[in-house]
Scaffold this motif. Sequence first.
Motif, PDB file in Angstrom:
ATOM      1  N   PRO A  44       0.677  -1.189   0.190  1.00 52.34           N
ATOM      2  CA  PRO A  44       0.078  -0.087   0.039  1.00 52.34           C
ATOM      3  C   PRO A  44       0.963   1.416  -0.077  1.00 52.34           C
ATOM      4  O   PRO A  44       1.922   1.124   0.351  1.00 52.34           O
ATOM      5  CB  PRO A  44      -0.742  -0.106   1.235  1.00 52.34           C
ATOM      6  N   SER A  45       0.034   2.383  -0.410  1.00 50.52           N
ATOM      7  CA  SER A  45       0.788   3.880  -0.402  1.00 50.52           C
ATOM      8  C   SER A  45       1.295   3.758   1.198  1.00 50.52           C
ATOM      9  O   SER A  45       0.453   3.882   2.125  1.00 50.52           O
ATOM     10  CB  SER A  45      -0.282   4.508  -0.852  1.00 50.52           C
ATOM     11  N   GLY A  46       2.486   4.329   1.167  1.00 54.11           N
ATOM     12  CA  GLY A  46       2.920   4.867   2.512  1.00 54.11           C
ATOM     13  C   GLY A  46       3.583   3.855   3.399  1.00 54.11           C
ATOM     14  O   GLY A  46       3.958   3.835   4.564  1.00 54.11           O
ATOM     15  N   SER A  50       9.064   3.308  -1.194  1.00 49.05           N
ATOM     16  CA  SER A  50       9.945   4.375  -1.820  1.00 49.05           C
ATOM     17  C   SER A  50      11.324   4.578  -0.722  1.00 49.05           C
ATOM     18  O   SER A  50      12.521   4.886  -1.130  1.00 49.05           O
ATOM     19  CB  SER A  50       9.499   5.557  -2.060  1.00 49.05           C
ATOM     20  N   THR A  51      10.801   4.636   0.585  1.00 47.37           N
ATOM     21  CA  THR A  51      12.039   4.544   1.675  1.00 47.37           C
ATOM     22  C   THR A  51      13.124   3.605   1.437  1.00 47.37           C
ATOM     23  O   THR A  51      14.342   4.026   1.299  1.00 47.37           O
ATOM     24  CB  THR A  51      11.444   4.548   2.959  1.00 47.37           C
ATOM     25  N   LEU A  52      12.730   2.430   1.167  1.00 52.07           N
ATOM     26  CA  LEU A  52      13.621   1.369   0.889  1.00 52.07           C
ATOM     27  C   LEU A  52      14.344   1.543  -0.403  1.00 52.07           C
ATOM     28  O   LEU A  52      15.781   1.330  -0.218  1.00 52.07           O
ATOM     29  CB  LEU A  52      12.766  -0.030   0.900  1.00 52.07           C
ATOM     30  N   LEU A  53      13.933   1.800  -1.606  1.00 50.94           N
ATOM     31  CA  LEU A  53      14.553   2.119  -2.557  1.00 50.94           C
ATOM     32  C   LEU A  53      15.630   3.162  -2.419  1.00 50.94           C
ATOM     33  O   LEU A  53      16.696   3.269  -3.061  1.00 50.94           O
ATOM     34  CB  LEU A  53      13.533   2.447  -3.652  1.00 50.94           C
ATOM     35  N   SER A 208      19.731  -9.911 -19.396  1.00 53.09           N
ATOM     36  CA  SER A 208      21.012  -9.671 -19.723  1.00 53.09           C
ATOM     37  C   SER A 208      22.108  -9.542 -18.669  1.00 53.09           C
ATOM     38  O   SER A 208      23.341  -9.292 -18.963  1.00 53.09           O
ATOM     39  CB  SER A 208      20.892  -8.023 -20.755  1.00 53.09           C
ATOM     40  N   GLY A 209      21.413  -9.672 -17.506  1.00 49.66           N
ATOM     41  CA  GLY A 209      22.431  -9.692 -16.442  1.00 49.66           C
ATOM     42  C   GLY A 209      22.357  -8.717 -15.456  1.00 49.66           C
ATOM     43  O   GLY A 209      23.052  -8.642 -14.477  1.00 49.66           O
ATOM     44  N   THR A 210      21.439  -7.555 -15.767  1.00 47.49           N
ATOM     45  CA  THR A 210      21.413  -6.574 -14.768  1.00 47.49           C
ATOM     46  C   THR A 210      20.288  -6.747 -13.828  1.00 47.49           C
ATOM     47  O   THR A 210      19.195  -7.057 -14.491  1.00 47.49           O
ATOM     48  CB  THR A 210      21.332  -5.111 -15.698  1.00 47.49           C
ATOM     49  N   ALA A 211      20.744  -6.642 -12.463  1.00 48.16           N
ATOM     50  CA  ALA A 211      19.297  -7.169 -11.526  1.00 48.16           C
ATOM     51  C   ALA A 211      18.486  -5.816 -11.712  1.00 48.16           C
ATOM     52  O   ALA A 211      18.733  -4.858 -11.961  1.00 48.16           O
ATOM     53  CB  ALA A 211      19.794  -7.248 -10.258  1.00 48.16           C
ATOM     54  N   VAL A 212      17.221  -6.262 -11.720  1.00 45.47           N
ATOM     55  CA  VAL A 212      16.053  -5.236 -11.777  1.00 45.47           C
ATOM     56  C   VAL A 212      15.185  -5.204 -10.481  1.00 45.47           C
ATOM     57  O   VAL A 212      14.644  -6.431  -9.818  1.00 45.47           O
ATOM     58  CB  VAL A 212      15.174  -5.280 -12.679  1.00 45.47           C
ATOM     59  N   LEU A 213      15.052  -4.183  -9.681  1.00 49.63           N
ATOM     60  CA  LEU A 213      14.175  -3.890  -8.589  1.00 49.63           C
ATOM     61  C   LEU A 213      13.262  -3.061  -8.846  1.00 49.63           C
ATOM     62  O   LEU A 213      13.408  -1.776  -9.089  1.00 49.63           O
ATOM     63  CB  LEU A 213      15.111  -3.636  -7.400  1.00 49.63           C
ATOM     64  N   MET A 214      11.883  -3.409  -8.864  1.00 53.01           N
ATOM     65  CA  MET A 214      10.884  -2.477  -9.391  1.00 53.01           C
ATOM     66  C   MET A 214       9.796  -2.449  -8.217  1.00 53.01           C
ATOM     67  O   MET A 214       9.319  -3.404  -7.730  1.00 53.01           O
ATOM     68  CB  MET A 214      10.210  -3.197 -10.745  1.00 53.01           C
ATOM     69  N   VAL A 215       9.316  -1.240  -7.918  1.00 50.12           N
ATOM     70  CA  VAL A 215       8.162  -1.014  -7.132  1.00 50.12           C
ATOM     71  C   VAL A 215       7.023  -0.674  -8.156  1.00 50.12           C
ATOM     72  O   VAL A 215       7.212  -0.016  -8.928  1.00 50.12           O
ATOM     73  CB  VAL A 215       8.528   0.313  -6.162  1.00 50.12           C
ATOM     74  N   THR A 216       5.701  -1.220  -7.859  1.00 51.01           N
ATOM     75  CA  THR A 216       4.960  -1.134  -8.870  1.00 51.01           C
ATOM     76  C   THR A 216       3.458  -1.224  -7.735  1.00 51.01           C
ATOM     77  O   THR A 216       3.414  -1.669  -6.867  1.00 51.01           O
ATOM     78  CB  THR A 216       4.759  -1.946  -9.946  1.00 51.01           C
ATOM     79  N   HIS A 217       2.336  -0.444  -8.383  1.00 54.53           N
ATOM     80  CA  HIS A 217       1.084  -0.667  -7.941  1.00 54.53           C
ATOM     81  C   HIS A 217       0.116  -1.599  -8.697  1.00 54.53           C
ATOM     82  O   HIS A 217      -1.041  -2.162  -8.489  1.00 54.53           O
ATOM     83  CB  HIS A 217       0.451   0.848  -8.143  1.00 54.53           C
ATOM     84  N   ASN A 218       0.829  -1.977  -9.681  1.00 54.16           N
ATOM     85  CA  ASN A 218       0.151  -2.885 -10.872  1.00 54.16           C
ATOM     86  C   ASN A 218       0.547  -4.184 -10.606  1.00 54.16           C
ATOM     87  O   ASN A 218       1.474  -4.759 -10.868  1.00 54.16           O
ATOM     88  CB  ASN A 218       0.554  -2.441 -12.189  1.00 54.16           C
ATOM     89  N   ASP A 219      -0.438  -5.131 -10.107  1.00 51.39           N
ATOM     90  CA  ASP A 219      -0.147  -6.302  -9.711  1.00 51.39           C
ATOM     91  C   ASP A 219       0.251  -7.359 -10.856  1.00 51.39           C
ATOM     92  O   ASP A 219       1.038  -8.353 -10.590  1.00 51.39           O
ATOM     93  CB  ASP A 219      -1.505  -7.107  -9.091  1.00 51.39           C
TER      94      ASP A 219
END
Length: 240
Positions: A44-46, A50-53, A208-219
């Motif tokens: 959830p929002s809040g 983003s704090t973690l990122l 391609s070998g770059t780790a991706v860390l994504m935050v999203t609201h879209n399940d």
Amino acid sequence: MENNTILDITCLNKTYKQGHEEIRVLENLDFVIRRGEFVSIVGPSGSGKSTLLNIIGLLDNDYDGKVRLFGRNMEKTDEEKKAALRLAHLGFVFQFDSLLPEFTVHENIEMPAMLLAHSVKKNVAEPGIAAPEKKAAPSADELLKRFNLEEISSKFPMEISGGEKQRSAMMRALRNGPELLIADEPTGNLDPANSELIMKDLRRTADSGTAVLMVTHNDKAAFEADRVLRMENGKLVKLK
Ligand SMILES: Nc1ncnc2c1ncn2[C@@H]1O[C@H](COP(=O)(O)OP(=O)(O)O)[C@@H](O)[C@H]1O
Ligand SMILES: [Mg+2]
């Protein structure tokens, strides 16, 4: 620490002070990111995503706990060195477009390479020091070709669409060949068709070998990642 570990967080605690009150946002949080994995975080929002990122992106030092990038303790690393590590090893994409309006797409994408060359010249950066196998850095031309966006190379940000802006920001984030791409709600502002393009770009980046860390609201987008976590009561809970 396994040698394919990029980032390793143990017992992370973060509180914000608001007047006399303390808001506890992250609580004894543990998290590891390995080479080339695609991880998404929902919640959830809040809830503190983003704090973690911001902490992972070395943008916020005000926390308790251990954050190690390639085994190096970030608490004991000075600001200048952290800026250099960020430039060489981390890429950022945010929800809202962050391109510099006075520069062309090509120039925007080249910017991190120029900054890195400058920081190496100033002898502050040792870009290869922490990452045993630093990825090759693709040129802006190579990225534009890979993203099939060669035709916008000499356009200015105000002349391209929202989706093209976001994908340009992603090319810029990949310019120095980062080991970790951090994306905070990268599709939050886009229509479904452009969101799908961004998701394909993120998947290709992880493959391609770059780790991706994504935050999203879209399940739906979240579950396209290999690992899905939910921010809950200051901790990450595994959903997939
Ligand atoms: N700079 C700040 N000062 C005080 N409180 C903050 C600050 N940034 C975030 N917070 C609070 O911390 C909590 C988590 O925020 P955030 O990490 O932005 O959540 P999310 O990204 O999951 O929506 C929220 O309650 C928010 O109000
Ligand atoms: Mg957020």
